[in-house]
Write a protein that holds these residues in place. Structure first.
Motif, short mmCIF file in Angstrom:
data_model
loop_
_atom_site.label_atom_id
_atom_site.label_comp_id
_atom_site.label_asym_id
_atom_site.label_seq_id
_atom_site.Cartn_x
_atom_site.Cartn_y
_atom_site.Cartn_z
N ILE A 14 0.82 -1.21 0.00
CA ILE A 14 0.00 0.00 0.00
C ILE A 14 0.85 1.27 0.00
CG2 ILE A 14 -2.04 -1.11 0.98
CD1 ILE A 14 -1.33 0.07 3.69
N GLN A 15 2.17 1.09 0.19
CA GLN A 15 3.10 2.22 0.07
C GLN A 15 3.70 2.28 -1.34
OE1 GLN A 15 5.79 3.07 3.47
NE2 GLN A 15 5.06 1.09 4.25
N ASP A 16 3.08 1.55 -2.27
CA ASP A 16 3.55 1.49 -3.66
C ASP A 16 4.95 0.92 -3.78
OD1 ASP A 16 1.21 2.32 -4.89
OD2 ASP A 16 1.74 4.43 -4.76
N TYR A 17 5.24 -0.10 -3.00
CA TYR A 17 6.52 -0.82 -3.09
C TYR A 17 6.29 -1.99 -4.04
CZ TYR A 17 11.06 -2.48 -1.47
OH TYR A 17 12.37 -2.85 -1.41
N PRO A 18 6.80 -1.89 -5.28
CA PRO A 18 6.43 -2.87 -6.31
C PRO A 18 6.77 -4.32 -5.99
CG PRO A 18 7.99 -1.25 -7.18
CD PRO A 18 7.67 -0.85 -5.79
N GLU A 19 7.91 -4.57 -5.38
CA GLU A 19 8.27 -5.95 -5.06
C GLU A 19 7.26 -6.56 -4.09
OE1 GLU A 19 11.90 -8.51 -3.09
OE2 GLU A 19 12.37 -6.54 -3.89
N ALA A 20 6.81 -5.76 -3.13
CA ALA A 20 5.80 -6.25 -2.18
C ALA A 20 4.45 -6.45 -2.86
CB ALA A 20 5.66 -5.28 -1.01
N GLN A 21 4.13 -5.57 -3.80
CA GLN A 21 2.89 -5.74 -4.55
C GLN A 21 2.93 -7.06 -5.32
OE1 GLN A 21 3.02 -2.03 -6.71
NE2 GLN A 21 1.61 -1.05 -5.26
N PHE A 22 4.06 -7.35 -5.95
CA PHE A 22 4.21 -8.63 -6.64
C PHE A 22 4.06 -9.78 -5.65
CE2 PHE A 22 6.97 -12.22 -7.65
CZ PHE A 22 6.30 -12.71 -8.77
N ASN A 23 4.78 -9.71 -4.53
CA ASN A 23 4.75 -10.79 -3.54
C ASN A 23 3.35 -10.98 -2.96
OD1 ASN A 23 7.48 -11.36 -3.86
ND2 ASN A 23 8.09 -9.92 -2.26
N PHE A 24 2.64 -9.89 -2.73
CA PHE A 24 1.28 -9.97 -2.21
C PHE A 24 0.39 -10.68 -3.25
CE2 PHE A 24 -2.41 -7.34 -0.26
CZ PHE A 24 -2.65 -8.32 0.70
N GLY A 25 0.62 -10.37 -4.51
CA GLY A 25 -0.10 -11.05 -5.58
C GLY A 25 0.19 -12.55 -5.59
N VAL A 26 1.43 -12.93 -5.31
CA VAL A 26 1.79 -14.36 -5.25
C VAL A 26 1.00 -15.06 -4.15
CG1 VAL A 26 3.66 -15.99 -4.71
CG2 VAL A 26 4.08 -14.07 -6.27
N VAL A 27 0.87 -14.40 -3.00
CA VAL A 27 0.10 -14.99 -1.90
C VAL A 27 -1.33 -15.25 -2.37
CG1 VAL A 27 -0.84 -14.59 0.41
CG2 VAL A 27 1.55 -14.02 -0.08
N TYR A 28 -1.91 -14.26 -3.04
CA TYR A 28 -3.28 -14.43 -3.54
C TYR A 28 -3.34 -15.51 -4.62
CZ TYR A 28 -5.50 -10.56 -1.09
OH TYR A 28 -6.05 -9.75 -0.13
N ALA A 29 -2.38 -15.55 -5.51
CA ALA A 29 -2.38 -16.56 -6.57
C ALA A 29 -2.27 -17.96 -5.98
CB ALA A 29 -1.25 -16.30 -7.56
N ASN A 30 -1.43 -18.11 -4.95
CA ASN A 30 -1.29 -19.41 -4.30
C ASN A 30 -2.60 -19.86 -3.66
OD1 ASN A 30 1.36 -19.62 -5.07
ND2 ASN A 30 2.21 -19.07 -3.07
N ALA A 31 -3.42 -18.89 -3.26
CA ALA A 31 -4.73 -19.19 -2.67
C ALA A 31 -5.81 -19.27 -3.77
CB ALA A 31 -5.10 -18.13 -1.64
N ARG A 32 -5.37 -19.19 -5.03
CA ARG A 32 -6.25 -19.25 -6.19
C ARG A 32 -7.27 -18.10 -6.21
NH1 ARG A 32 -4.80 -22.88 -9.22
NH2 ARG A 32 -6.67 -23.09 -10.49
N ARG A 33 -6.86 -16.98 -5.69
CA ARG A 33 -7.68 -15.76 -5.72
C ARG A 33 -7.07 -14.83 -6.76
NH1 ARG A 33 -8.81 -13.77 0.21
NH2 ARG A 33 -10.35 -12.55 -0.92
N PHE A 34 -7.28 -15.21 -8.02
CA PHE A 34 -6.57 -14.59 -9.13
C PHE A 34 -6.96 -13.14 -9.39
CE2 PHE A 34 -6.27 -19.19 -10.09
CZ PHE A 34 -4.89 -19.30 -9.97
N GLU A 35 -8.19 -12.76 -9.09
CA GLU A 35 -8.57 -11.36 -9.29
C GLU A 35 -7.76 -10.44 -8.36
OE1 GLU A 35 -10.31 -9.71 -11.66
OE2 GLU A 35 -10.28 -11.71 -12.58
N HIS A 36 -7.57 -10.89 -7.13
CA HIS A 36 -6.76 -10.10 -6.18
C HIS A 36 -5.29 -10.11 -6.62
CE1 HIS A 36 -9.95 -9.35 -3.32
NE2 HIS A 36 -10.26 -10.64 -3.32
N ALA A 37 -4.81 -11.26 -7.06
CA ALA A 37 -3.43 -11.34 -7.55
C ALA A 37 -3.25 -10.39 -8.73
CB ALA A 37 -3.10 -12.78 -7.97
N LYS A 38 -4.21 -10.42 -9.65
CA LYS A 38 -4.14 -9.56 -10.83
C LYS A 38 -4.11 -8.07 -10.43
CE LYS A 38 -6.35 -10.64 -14.68
NZ LYS A 38 -7.44 -10.82 -15.67
N HIS A 39 -4.93 -7.72 -9.44
CA HIS A 39 -4.97 -6.33 -8.96
C HIS A 39 -3.58 -5.86 -8.53
CE1 HIS A 39 -6.22 -2.78 -6.67
NE2 HIS A 39 -5.49 -3.26 -5.68
N TRP A 40 -2.93 -6.67 -7.67
CA TRP A 40 -1.62 -6.26 -7.14
C TRP A 40 -0.53 -6.35 -8.20
CZ3 TRP A 40 -1.37 -3.14 -3.35
CH2 TRP A 40 -2.41 -3.11 -2.42
#
Length: 183
Positions: free
Chosen positions: A133-159
């Motif tokens: 949420i501080q616009d740190y791109p590596e964390a945004q990518f990593n947060f997306g990975v967490v969502y993708a691993n949970a098969r929540r692809f819309e959230h992953a796509k957002h981040w």
């Protein structure tokens, strides 16, 4: 910033690393946290002094103990490099608690991988989100990975879209993979 700090910074920016070292060493000996961290960087890069990882870590730790948040994050990296995962987590936690996005991301990775702490995806997600949420791109990518691993692809796509917009190549590749898989 003191006059010596100014002189050290001007010398550093002009490539006169020996003068920068001399100016900052005086301040570091007086427990100026920023000057201590600057010495750590000089010793770590071998600019103005012989490269010396042990002295780089010494000055970085001194700056971290004096409360320099960037030094705390930096020290976390140095500890991780030395195989001291628990110490790395200690320093990243100190910096993360006061909002350092880099430290928050590193702490997220530590929890995600179980490095120096018990593996915990929820804690990883919390720290990734704090940095994302501080616009740190590596964390945004990593947060997306967490969502993708949970098969929540819309959230992953957002981040990943946010990270990709900031130039993160991993996020750009992940978005391409989602597109190729029609997800």
């Amino acid at each position: 910033m003191t006059d010596m700090q100014d002189k050290g910074l001007i010398a550093y920016e002009n490539g006169d690393f020996e003068t920068a070292f001399a100016e900052w060493k005086i301040l570091a000996d007086e427990d100026n946290a920023q000057a201590c961290h600057n010495l750590a960087i000089l010793y770590g890069t071998g600019k103005g002094v012989a490269e010396n990882p042990k002295l780089a870590k010494h000055w970085c730790e001194r700056a971290a103990l004096l409360g320099d948040v960037h030094a705390q994050t930096h020290l976390g990296y140095l500890c991780a490099h030395d195989g001291e995962a628990e110490q790395a987590v200690h320093w990243w936690k100190k910096a993360a608690d006061v909002g350092d996005a880099d430290a928050q991301n590193q702490l997220g990775l530590a929890y995600f991988m179980g490095a120096g702490v018990k593996q915990d995806n929820e804690m990883a997600a919390d720290w990734f989100e704090a940095a994302a949420i501080q616009d740190y791109p590596e964390a945004q990518f990593n947060f997306g990975v967490v969502y993708a691993n949970a098969r929540r692809f819309e959230h992953a796509k957002h981040w990943w879209t946010k990270a990709a917009a900031l130039g993160d190549e991993n996020a750009q590749n992940a978005l391409k993979q989602l597109e190729d898989a029609n997800i």
